[in-house]
Design an enzyme around this catalytic site. Structure first.
Site, mmCIF file in Angstrom:
data_model
loop_
_atom_site.group_PDB
_atom_site.id
_atom_site.type_symbol
_atom_site.label_atom_id
_atom_site.label_comp_id
_atom_site.label_asym_id
_atom_site.label_seq_id
_atom_site.Cartn_x
_atom_site.Cartn_y
_atom_site.Cartn_z
ATOM 1 N N GLU A 42 14.961 14.370 -5.892
ATOM 2 C CA GLU A 42 14.808 15.029 -6.781
ATOM 3 C C GLU A 42 13.467 14.550 -7.525
ATOM 4 O O GLU A 42 13.381 13.193 -8.225
ATOM 5 C CB GLU A 42 15.957 14.351 -7.932
ATOM 6 C CG GLU A 42 15.370 15.089 -9.403
ATOM 7 C CD GLU A 42 16.928 15.097 -10.806
ATOM 8 O OE1 GLU A 42 17.181 15.452 -11.857
ATOM 9 O OE2 GLU A 42 17.727 14.384 -9.904
ATOM 10 N N CYS A 75 12.135 16.189 -15.152
ATOM 11 C CA CYS A 75 11.706 16.661 -14.216
ATOM 12 C C CYS A 75 11.940 17.996 -14.244
ATOM 13 O O CYS A 75 11.328 19.123 -13.536
ATOM 14 C CB CYS A 75 11.540 16.258 -13.116
ATOM 15 S SG CYS A 75 13.367 15.484 -12.881
#
Length: 205
Positions: A42, A75
């Site tokens: 990720e 993120c």
């Protein structure tokens, strides 16, 4: 760092999950390739919050200040706001009010949703991005600096950046700070083109 390298290269480890920067994610994938290791990565994001022509623009953009949650250090946070060009000024006015009223400060205070950046280095990186955006011709509507009333901690003011072209670094690179860029679009096809013009694809709204 050493423990991570051992886990990534060890034949006794079948899978490595990593959340972090794209640059480090590449190194994890490369190191794991030698043992054909599964990886779950990720990585960075420059996600879009896309507002179409028929939306209630004021309602749609008011919540975009949530990009400042966790000081923008997430993120998947949408940090590019795409709004119809014909409603651009209206959107900026709504956002300027929302950013000006955003509560930030002591992260131990339950009424606060934005604390400091994780380090002095990251604070400097965010400020450098803002400075480059200004030099590239973008307009800093609110914020853009270090708050005078918070002398302790690595704080950056909630920052709204307007007049952004999607080719600017501020629209292409992950800032990882409390910064929202607003880009005008000329209809659905143009909006989708701008949204997809990014090396990232982590999330969208």
């Amino acid at each position: 760092h050493l423990a991570g390298e051992v886990l990534t290269t060890s034949p006794d480890v079948d899978m490595v999950a990593f959340t972090g920067s794209t640059a480090t994610g590449r190194r994890v994938a490369e190191a794991g390739a030698a043992t054909v290791k599964r990886t779950f990565l990720e990585l960075g994001g420059k996600s879009v919050n896309l507002v179409l022509d028929d939306a209630d623009v004021a309602a749609a953009v008011a919540g975009a200040v949530m990009c400042c949650v966790h000081a923008g250090q997430g993120c998947a946070i949408p940090t590019r706001l795409l709004v119809p060009r014909a409603r651009y000024d209206e959107a900026i006015d709504v956002l300027a009010t929302a950013f000006a009223g955003w509560a930030y400060g002591d992260p131990a205070d339950p009424s606060v949703l934005q604390g400091p950046q994780i380090s002095a280095r990251q604070q400097r990186r965010v400020l450098d991005h803002i400075g480059r955006a200004r030099a590239d011709g973008a307009r800093i509507v609110t914020g853009g600096g270090v708050p005078a009333h918070l002398p302790r901690g690595y704080f950056v003011e909630p920052t709204l950046v307007a007049d952004v072209d999607n080719g600017m670094a501020i629209a292409q690179e992950e800032v990882f700070g409390p910064v929202l860029v607003v880009i005008g679009h000329d209809g659905d096809d143009d909006a989708v083109r701008i949204a997809n013009d990014s090396p990232y694809g982590l999330s969208g709204t």
